[in-house]
Design a protein around this motif. Structure first.
Motif, PDB file in Angstrom:
ATOM      1  N   VAL A   1      -2.260   3.328  38.486  1.00 28.29           N
ATOM      2  CA  VAL A   1      -1.277   2.466  39.142  1.00 28.29           C
ATOM      3  C   VAL A   1      -1.140   2.930  40.594  1.00 28.29           C
ATOM      4  CG1 VAL A   1       1.072   1.584  39.053  1.00 28.29           C
ATOM      5  CG2 VAL A   1      -0.095   2.181  36.944  1.00 28.29           C
ATOM      6  N   VAL A   2      -1.269   2.004  41.534  1.00 28.91           N
ATOM      7  CA  VAL A   2      -1.228   2.344  42.958  1.00 28.91           C
ATOM      8  C   VAL A   2      -0.290   1.394  43.701  1.00 28.91           C
ATOM      9  CG1 VAL A   2      -3.586   3.265  42.958  1.00 28.91           C
ATOM     10  CG2 VAL A   2      -3.212   0.889  43.549  1.00 28.91           C
ATOM     11  N   VAL A   3       0.089   1.819  44.900  1.00 31.97           N
ATOM     12  CA  VAL A   3       1.036   1.031  45.699  1.00 31.97           C
ATOM     13  C   VAL A   3       0.286   0.212  46.749  1.00 31.97           C
ATOM     14  CG1 VAL A   3       2.871   1.267  47.430  1.00 31.97           C
ATOM     15  CG2 VAL A   3       2.939   2.637  45.356  1.00 31.97           C
ATOM     16  N   ASP A   4       0.683  -1.062  46.919  1.00 32.53           N
ATOM     17  CA  ASP A   4       0.295  -1.863  48.081  1.00 32.53           C
ATOM     18  C   ASP A   4      -1.223  -2.026  48.231  1.00 32.53           C
ATOM     19  OD1 ASP A   4       0.529  -3.283  50.484  1.00 32.53           O
ATOM     20  OD2 ASP A   4       0.734  -1.468  51.694  1.00 32.53           O
ATOM     21  N   LEU A   5      -1.801  -2.851  47.355  1.00 33.84           N
ATOM     22  CA  LEU A   5      -3.248  -3.071  47.384  1.00 33.84           C
ATOM     23  C   LEU A   5      -3.706  -3.853  48.617  1.00 33.84           C
ATOM     24  CD1 LEU A   5      -4.190  -4.253  43.767  1.00 33.84           C
ATOM     25  CD2 LEU A   5      -4.242  -1.961  44.707  1.00 33.84           C
ATOM     26  N   THR A   6      -4.892  -3.515  49.115  1.00 31.42           N
ATOM     27  CA  THR A   6      -5.552  -4.367  50.114  1.00 31.42           C
ATOM     28  C   THR A   6      -6.391  -5.398  49.367  1.00 31.42           C
ATOM     29  OG1 THR A   6      -7.495  -2.957  50.142  1.00 31.42           O
ATOM     30  CG2 THR A   6      -5.763  -2.452  51.747  1.00 31.42           C
ATOM     31  N   LYS A   7      -6.946  -6.363  50.109  1.00 30.21           N
ATOM     32  CA  LYS A   7      -7.809  -7.383  49.491  1.00 30.21           C
ATOM     33  C   LYS A   7      -9.006  -6.710  48.830  1.00 30.21           C
ATOM     34  CE  LYS A   7      -8.860 -11.785  48.811  1.00 30.21           C
ATOM     35  NZ  LYS A   7      -9.352 -11.531  47.469  1.00 30.21           N
ATOM     36  N   GLU A   8      -9.575  -5.727  49.507  1.00 35.31           N
ATOM     37  CA  GLU A   8     -10.726  -5.023  48.946  1.00 35.31           C
ATOM     38  C   GLU A   8     -10.365  -4.405  47.593  1.00 35.31           C
ATOM     39  OE1 GLU A   8     -12.175  -1.866  51.451  1.00 35.31           O
ATOM     40  OE2 GLU A   8     -13.723  -1.282  50.009  1.00 35.31           O
ATOM     41  N   GLU A   9      -9.165  -3.826  47.513  1.00 37.76           N
ATOM     42  CA  GLU A   9      -8.749  -3.211  46.256  1.00 37.76           C
ATOM     43  C   GLU A   9      -8.435  -4.263  45.193  1.00 37.76           C
ATOM     44  OE1 GLU A   9      -6.508   0.848  47.016  1.00 37.76           O
ATOM     45  OE2 GLU A   9      -5.706  -0.719  48.307  1.00 37.76           O
ATOM     46  N   GLU A  10      -7.930  -5.419  45.627  1.00 32.03           N
ATOM     47  CA  GLU A  10      -7.647  -6.490  44.670  1.00 32.03           C
ATOM     48  C   GLU A  10      -8.913  -7.013  44.023  1.00 32.03           C
ATOM     49  OE1 GLU A  10      -5.549  -9.902  46.149  1.00 32.03           O
ATOM     50  OE2 GLU A  10      -3.596  -8.971  45.852  1.00 32.03           O
TER      51      GLU A  10
END
Lengths: 270, 233
Positions: free
Chosen positions: B160-169
């Motif tokens: 679980v991570v905070v504040d995804l970027t588009k790349e991470e999505e």
């Protein structure tokens, strides 16, 4: 959340629900009886009717051949649409879709899509050029509350019953000569929807129309069970009242229990 | 825990660098910009003003009307201008996210218009929009119980991570990516936006909410600081 019931009814309902009671004698966490029947239309590749108490929702699956989307050239497409027909409730009107009518197919779409029950990579006829689009259309026939949970049941039932159309020599879908082959589905994946409604401090499920209108807020969850874990694929809180952290944590446990209960009722007919 | 590498080197609890500023639209009664890294949202508040047509008025309270949209060039594939079902849904969810902090009963028969536009999208646009709108409402001087803070909690495989970027999505390995946008009333345990897309075990939801609590506390400080700076100008 609607305005179709009086303040007095809402207050009475709130008092009862906070004591764990309901007008129809159910407990807060009880679903009504559910039944599924098939073949609403033999022109559809698959179709199903779900009754949840007096709520009736039908779903039909149609397949078309299309170009793939540029970002998924090697995958088929999924589309969910539907409408709140004025047939189903005195509250619905003809005309451009209101928010409820936009939200219903979107919630069904996300619960089906994100569960990956449809193996879209197996719907390719020619990569980059021709793929099947699976279109699920949802129509409530009688709205007595909890449409989304009923609609997801109807959608998955129709998907599991659907058969692939043939392809004519000219490369068009042959709807009259359907194959015996079902859609490429991950058979063990059964996406279901559990919506938690809130009025005052009470959390409850499967409201009648009257209860749904009295509710101040609801939170919908699309989920599957994988092994012993319940996986949430979609969530949406609708309504201006907040959910507390504790209520969200309670909901996260409750939806697993309700998933099992719904699955038990449905496994014989899915 | 196994060392988990994020593409931009952030820790799992790190937000992207935030930018916040009020007064970006001089014509508006209140306005703000809020950015999470490359995701930039601006919001403008007009009102309370008399609502037309008259039949839409509510004699008991103000109507909060949010319009969220992506600008056409905020994404790589040009977005056709005009409302979509997605933007209508997010607009509605944003109304639900913000209205609990407003004293709408103070302004019967009026409308409070909140316009949110995304200049540049790199995931988390609705949460950036809510943060900007919350600041814009405060900047407009509307009576509010508190600010609303919003962040998308994400999941990459099982982390679980905070504040995804588009790349991470767009992460596809293991359990894939989950996007879990939340908003809460700052100094409370009340969640006003709850949405989710993806694949997350119910067991992880309490931990994800806790991450949101911590991230929102940071966002709150950034919002407050910008509002104070705005008041001094």
């Amino acid at each position: 959340m609607g305005m179709g019931i009086s303040k007095n009814t809402q207050e009475a309902m709130k008092t009862l629900l906070e004591q764990g009671k309901r007008f129809d004698g159910r407990k807060c966490v009880d679903y009504r009886d559910i039944s599924v029947t098939y073949n609403v239309s033999n022109a559809a590749e698959g179709s199903a009717r779900v009754m949840m108490g007096k709520t009736e929702v039908i779903a039909g699956v149609k397949l078309t051949l299309d170009k793939p989307y540029p970002d998924s050239p090697d995958k088929g497409n999924l589309m969910v649409s539907g409408d709140l027909l004025p047939l189903a409730s005195p509250r619905y009107e003809v005309g451009p879709p209101k928010f409820d009518a936009i939200e219903l197919p979107r919630l069904v779409d996300r619960s089906i899509r994100e569960s990956h029950v449809i193996e879209l990579d197996k719907l390719v006829v020619k990569a980059g050029e021709k793929v099947w689009t699976v279109i699920i259309d949802i129509y409530p026939i009688n709205d007595d509350g909890n449409l989304v949970d009923a609609a997801v049941c109807a959608a998955i039932a129709a998907l599991r019953q659907a058969k692939m159309p043939g392809i004519t020599e000219a490369g068009f879908p042959d709807y009259k000569n359907r194959t015996k082959q079902g859609l490429p589905l991950a058979k063990e994946v059964i996406p279901l929807s559990v919506t938690i409604f809130k009025l005052g401090n009470a959390l409850f499920v499967d409201p009648t129309r009257e209860e749904a209108e009295a509710a101040e807020v609801k939170c919908n969850f699309g989920l599957t069970k994988q092994g012993k874990k319940y996986m949430v694929h979609s969530t949406q809180k609708t309504g201006a009242k907040p959910f507390t952290q504790k209520e969200l944590e309670t909901s996260a446990v409750l939806i697993g229990e309700k998933y099992d209960e719904l699955y038990d009722k449905l496994k014989k007919v899915l | 825990m196994v060392a988990f590498k994020r593409p931009d080197g952030r820790k799992i609890t790190d937000l992207r660098p935030m930018t916040a500023k009020v007064g970006v639209v001089p014509n508006a009664d209140g306005s703000a910009l809020f950015a999470f890294g490359d995701t930039i949202a601006i919001a403008a508040v007009y009102g309370p003003r008399l609502l037309h047509p008259q039949h839409m008025q509510d004699p008991k309270q103000a109507v909060l009307r949010v319009n969220y949209d992506l600008l056409s060039f905020s994404v790589y594939e040009r977005k056709k201008p005009g409302p979509s079902r997605r933007s209508q849904e997010i607009s509605k969810m944003t109304e639900y996210a913000l209205s609990p902090v407003l004293d709408l009963k103070e302004f019967p028969n009026t409308v409070i218009d909140v316009q949110i536009y995304i200049l540049q999208a790199d995931a988390g646009t609705r949460t950036a929009g809510i943060n900007a709108a919350s600041m814009a409402l405060a900047h407009a001087g509307l009576p509010m119980k508190d600010l609303v803070c919003s962040v998308a909690i994400g999941k990459q495989d099982t982390t679980v991570v905070v504040d995804l970027t588009k790349e991470e999505e767009d992460f596809h390995e293991g359990e894939g990516a989950t996007d879990f946008p939340l908003a809460k009333i700052a100094n409370s345990d009340q969640f006003t936006l709850v949405q989710l897309d993806g694949n997350i075990s119910t067991d992880l939801i309490p931990a994800a909410i806790q991450l949101a609590n911590d991230a929102c506390a940071e966002i709150y400080e950034v919002q407050k600081k910008a509002l104070k700076e705005g008041a001094l100008q």
